[in-house]
Motif scaffolding. Sequence first.
Motif, PDB file in Angstrom:
ATOM      1  N   ALA A  34       0.827  -1.201   0.000  1.00 31.49           N
ATOM      2  CA  ALA A  34       0.000   0.000   0.000  1.00 31.49           C
ATOM      3  C   ALA A  34       0.863   1.252   0.000  1.00 31.49           C
ATOM      4  O   ALA A  34       0.527   2.261  -0.646  1.00 31.49           O
ATOM      5  CB  ALA A  34      -0.936  -0.005   1.203  1.00 31.49           C
ATOM      6  N   ALA A  35       1.996   1.222   0.727  1.00 29.35           N
ATOM      7  CA  ALA A  35       2.909   2.367   0.747  1.00 29.35           C
ATOM      8  C   ALA A  35       3.516   2.593  -0.633  1.00 29.35           C
ATOM      9  O   ALA A  35       3.659   3.745  -1.078  1.00 29.35           O
ATOM     10  CB  ALA A  35       4.008   2.153   1.784  1.00 29.35           C
ATOM     11  N   ASP A  36       3.864   1.519  -1.328  1.00 31.30           N
ATOM     12  CA  ASP A  36       4.399   1.657  -2.693  1.00 31.30           C
ATOM     13  C   ASP A  36       3.371   2.311  -3.611  1.00 31.30           C
ATOM     14  O   ASP A  36       3.709   3.159  -4.448  1.00 31.30           O
ATOM     15  CB  ASP A  36       4.794   0.291  -3.255  1.00 31.30           C
ATOM     16  N   ARG A  37       2.116   1.930  -3.454  1.00 30.80           N
ATOM     17  CA  ARG A  37       1.059   2.513  -4.287  1.00 30.80           C
ATOM     18  C   ARG A  37       0.862   3.995  -3.938  1.00 30.80           C
ATOM     19  O   ARG A  37       0.720   4.840  -4.821  1.00 30.80           O
ATOM     20  CB  ARG A  37      -0.246   1.736  -4.085  1.00 30.80           C
ATOM     21  N   GLU A  38       0.845   4.298  -2.651  1.00 31.76           N
ATOM     22  CA  GLU A  38       0.706   5.686  -2.200  1.00 31.76           C
ATOM     23  C   GLU A  38       1.862   6.533  -2.728  1.00 31.76           C
ATOM     24  O   GLU A  38       1.672   7.667  -3.197  1.00 31.76           O
ATOM     25  CB  GLU A  38       0.684   5.708  -0.672  1.00 31.76           C
ATOM     26  N   ARG A  39       3.076   5.984  -2.668  1.00 30.70           N
ATOM     27  CA  ARG A  39       4.273   6.696  -3.139  1.00 30.70           C
ATOM     28  C   ARG A  39       4.191   6.939  -4.645  1.00 30.70           C
ATOM     29  O   ARG A  39       4.561   8.023  -5.136  1.00 30.70           O
ATOM     30  CB  ARG A  39       5.504   5.870  -2.784  1.00 30.70           C
ATOM     31  N   ALA A  40       3.709   5.955  -5.377  1.00 30.31           N
ATOM     32  CA  ALA A  40       3.582   6.117  -6.825  1.00 30.31           C
ATOM     33  C   ALA A  40       2.595   7.227  -7.159  1.00 30.31           C
ATOM     34  O   ALA A  40       2.842   8.050  -8.057  1.00 30.31           O
ATOM     35  CB  ALA A  40       3.137   4.795  -7.457  1.00 30.31           C
ATOM     36  N   HIS A  41       1.472   7.266  -6.457  1.00 34.55           N
ATOM     37  CA  HIS A  41       0.506   8.348  -6.672  1.00 34.55           C
ATOM     38  C   HIS A  41       1.136   9.703  -6.386  1.00 34.55           C
ATOM     39  O   HIS A  41       0.955  10.662  -7.140  1.00 34.55           O
ATOM     40  CB  HIS A  41      -0.715   8.150  -5.765  1.00 34.55           C
ATOM     41  N   ALA A  42       1.899   9.793  -5.292  1.00 33.40           N
ATOM     42  CA  ALA A  42       2.494  11.072  -4.896  1.00 33.40           C
ATOM     43  C   ALA A  42       3.471  11.588  -5.934  1.00 33.40           C
ATOM     44  O   ALA A  42       3.619  12.799  -6.120  1.00 33.40           O
ATOM     45  CB  ALA A  42       3.195  10.920  -3.542  1.00 33.40           C
ATOM     46  N   HIS A  43       4.127  10.665  -6.648  1.00 37.57           N
ATOM     47  CA  HIS A  43       5.138  11.062  -7.637  1.00 37.57           C
ATOM     48  C   HIS A  43       4.618  10.975  -9.074  1.00 37.57           C
ATOM     49  O   HIS A  43       5.398  11.138 -10.018  1.00 37.57           O
ATOM     50  CB  HIS A  43       6.383  10.199  -7.478  1.00 37.57           C
ATOM     51  N   GLY A  44       3.322  10.742  -9.219  1.00 39.33           N
ATOM     52  CA  GLY A  44       2.734  10.726 -10.548  1.00 39.33           C
ATOM     53  C   GLY A  44       3.134   9.537 -11.396  1.00 39.33           C
ATOM     54  O   GLY A  44       3.079   9.603 -12.631  1.00 39.33           O
ATOM     55  N   ARG A  45       3.529   8.433 -10.747  1.00 42.52           N
ATOM     56  CA  ARG A  45       3.902   7.239 -11.503  1.00 42.52           C
ATOM     57  C   ARG A  45       2.681   6.349 -11.723  1.00 42.52           C
ATOM     58  O   ARG A  45       1.734   6.372 -10.922  1.00 42.52           O
ATOM     59  CB  ARG A  45       4.990   6.458 -10.751  1.00 42.52           C
ATOM     60  N   PRO A  46       2.688   5.539 -12.797  1.00 43.95           N
ATOM     61  CA  PRO A  46       1.530   4.662 -13.042  1.00 43.95           C
ATOM     62  C   PRO A  46       1.418   3.583 -11.963  1.00 43.95           C
ATOM     63  O   PRO A  46       2.417   3.167 -11.366  1.00 43.95           O
ATOM     64  CB  PRO A  46       1.846   4.041 -14.411  1.00 43.95           C
ATOM     65  N   VAL A  47       0.196   3.142 -11.710  1.00 37.45           N
ATOM     66  CA  VAL A  47      -0.059   2.077 -10.747  1.00 37.45           C
ATOM     67  C   VAL A  47      -0.876   0.981 -11.403  1.00 37.45           C
ATOM     68  O   VAL A  47      -1.570   1.214 -12.405  1.00 37.45           O
ATOM     69  CB  VAL A  47      -0.816   2.608  -9.502  1.00 37.45           C
ATOM     70  N   VAL A  48      -0.786  -0.219 -10.848  1.00 34.47           N
ATOM     71  CA  VAL A  48      -1.602  -1.348 -11.311  1.00 34.47           C
ATOM     72  C   VAL A  48      -3.069  -1.020 -11.040  1.00 34.47           C
ATOM     73  O   VAL A  48      -3.389  -0.398 -10.022  1.00 34.47           O
ATOM     74  CB  VAL A  48      -1.185  -2.626 -10.544  1.00 34.47           C
TER      75      VAL A  48
ATOM     76  N   ALA B 269      -8.395  -3.085  -8.731  1.00 37.99           N
ATOM     77  CA  ALA B 269      -8.981  -4.418  -8.545  1.00 37.99           C
ATOM     78  C   ALA B 269      -7.936  -5.517  -8.739  1.00 37.99           C
ATOM     79  O   ALA B 269      -7.952  -6.533  -8.027  1.00 37.99           O
ATOM     80  CB  ALA B 269     -10.141  -4.618  -9.516  1.00 37.99           C
ATOM     81  N   LEU B 270      -7.025  -5.320  -9.691  1.00 44.86           N
ATOM     82  CA  LEU B 270      -5.984  -6.311  -9.932  1.00 44.86           C
ATOM     83  C   LEU B 270      -5.011  -6.382  -8.760  1.00 44.86           C
ATOM     84  O   LEU B 270      -4.627  -7.480  -8.327  1.00 44.86           O
ATOM     85  CB  LEU B 270      -5.230  -5.982 -11.221  1.00 44.86           C
ATOM     86  N   GLN B 271      -4.632  -5.229  -8.227  1.00 45.10           N
ATOM     87  CA  GLN B 271      -3.702  -5.259  -7.103  1.00 45.10           C
ATOM     88  C   GLN B 271      -4.330  -5.913  -5.882  1.00 45.10           C
ATOM     89  O   GLN B 271      -3.664  -6.659  -5.171  1.00 45.10           O
ATOM     90  CB  GLN B 271      -3.196  -3.864  -6.740  1.00 45.10           C
ATOM     91  N   VAL B 272      -5.611  -5.647  -5.637  1.00 47.92           N
ATOM     92  CA  VAL B 272      -6.279  -6.273  -4.492  1.00 47.92           C
ATOM     93  C   VAL B 272      -6.227  -7.786  -4.604  1.00 47.92           C
ATOM     94  O   VAL B 272      -5.786  -8.482  -3.679  1.00 47.92           O
ATOM     95  CB  VAL B 272      -7.741  -5.791  -4.379  1.00 47.92           C
ATOM     96  N   THR B 273      -6.665  -8.316  -5.735  1.00 48.86           N
ATOM     97  CA  THR B 273      -6.768  -9.774  -5.842  1.00 48.86           C
ATOM     98  C   THR B 273      -5.394 -10.438  -5.943  1.00 48.86           C
ATOM     99  O   THR B 273      -5.180 -11.528  -5.398  1.00 48.86           O
ATOM    100  CB  THR B 273      -7.667 -10.163  -7.037  1.00 48.86           C
ATOM    101  N   ASP B 274      -4.433  -9.787  -6.600  1.00 50.86           N
ATOM    102  CA  ASP B 274      -3.095 -10.363  -6.707  1.00 50.86           C
ATOM    103  C   ASP B 274      -2.406 -10.377  -5.348  1.00 50.86           C
ATOM    104  O   ASP B 274      -1.763 -11.375  -4.977  1.00 50.86           O
ATOM    105  CB  ASP B 274      -2.268  -9.558  -7.711  1.00 50.86           C
ATOM    106  N   LEU B 275      -2.550  -9.282  -4.589  1.00 52.30           N
ATOM    107  CA  LEU B 275      -1.959  -9.236  -3.251  1.00 52.30           C
ATOM    108  C   LEU B 275      -2.610 -10.280  -2.345  1.00 52.30           C
ATOM    109  O   LEU B 275      -1.928 -10.943  -1.555  1.00 52.30           O
ATOM    110  CB  LEU B 275      -2.123  -7.828  -2.664  1.00 52.30           C
ATOM    111  N   LEU B 276      -3.920 -10.451  -2.473  1.00 54.08           N
ATOM    112  CA  LEU B 276      -4.598 -11.483  -1.690  1.00 54.08           C
ATOM    113  C   LEU B 276      -4.068 -12.873  -2.024  1.00 54.08           C
ATOM    114  O   LEU B 276      -3.845 -13.691  -1.126  1.00 54.08           O
ATOM    115  CB  LEU B 276      -6.106 -11.427  -1.950  1.00 54.08           C
ATOM    116  N   ASP B 277      -3.878 -13.145  -3.305  1.00 56.88           N
ATOM    117  CA  ASP B 277      -3.326 -14.447  -3.703  1.00 56.88           C
ATOM    118  C   ASP B 277      -2.008 -14.721  -2.983  1.00 56.88           C
ATOM    119  O   ASP B 277      -1.784 -15.804  -2.428  1.00 56.88           O
ATOM    120  CB  ASP B 277      -3.081 -14.488  -5.213  1.00 56.88           C
ATOM    121  N   GLY B 278      -1.126 -13.704  -3.005  1.00 55.87           N
ATOM    122  CA  GLY B 278       0.180 -13.875  -2.389  1.00 55.87           C
ATOM    123  C   GLY B 278       0.109 -14.048  -0.887  1.00 55.87           C
ATOM    124  O   GLY B 278       0.782 -14.914  -0.298  1.00 55.87           O
ATOM    125  N   MET B 279      -0.718 -13.240  -0.233  1.00 53.95           N
ATOM    126  CA  MET B 279      -0.791 -13.292   1.222  1.00 53.95           C
ATOM    127  C   MET B 279      -1.463 -14.569   1.722  1.00 53.95           C
ATOM    128  O   MET B 279      -1.070 -15.143   2.736  1.00 53.95           O
ATOM    129  CB  MET B 279      -1.528 -12.063   1.751  1.00 53.95           C
TER     130      MET B 279
END
Length: 223
Positions: free
Chosen positions: A166-180, A183-193
């Motif tokens: 979540a911090a990586d995603r927040e950081r990407a937003h702050a710096h204007g970088r693209p994010v996944v 919905a994809l990040q939620v389900t992919d992160l759930l798979d891993g966890m």
Amino acid sequence: MPVVIPSTKEQIVRAAERLFAAHGLDGISLRQIGAAAGNGNNSAVQYHFGSRDQLVQAIFEYRLPWLHERRTLLIAEHRPDDLRSLLDCQVRTLLEHSELPGSHYLCFVDMLRQYGRSDVFEGLPAALRDSVREFQERLGGFLPHLVEPLRARRVAQAMAFIVDAAADRERAHAHGRPVVPFALQVTDLLDGMVGFLKAPASPRTLAVLERTDPAAAVWPAFL
């Protein structure tokens, strides 16, 4: 619609969150935080919060109620009855927060973990500490294949991984970088966890655990 102007204390908390996240606890002065909050009084931060540690506590108390209320609402709506559905409530809550404009909270928490400042957790109001512990214990209830203290450690590590994502995603937003896509990040992160939490402890891990002081196997709780 009238414009809501944040109070002086809220402006200081938000400035501190942003600057601590970027520079660490010791990389910025209270005077610099006050200036970033738009306050010309050099003693404004000390006047309102007293010390650096109290300011850190104030950041938690500013953000955590929303996070815990949101997670509680998701649990009430979805009535999770297995590991994945319960974990989804945590993942979704933190990733939603990473979308909030102007928030640096998850990067701030990530920074505190890197500093090893688990002590700040014990300074939180009892209701917030209890909410964290109760949720993690509920997750642990779906992991009967793991013995203690390995079970609690595995849960706490999973919570840390989610904060990192979540911090990586927040950081990407702050710096204007693209994010996944969200919905994809939620389900992919759930798979891993889910895979991480359900993984059995190997015989080698269990053998090492028997020779380890239980207190040394504990992973500090955050969020």
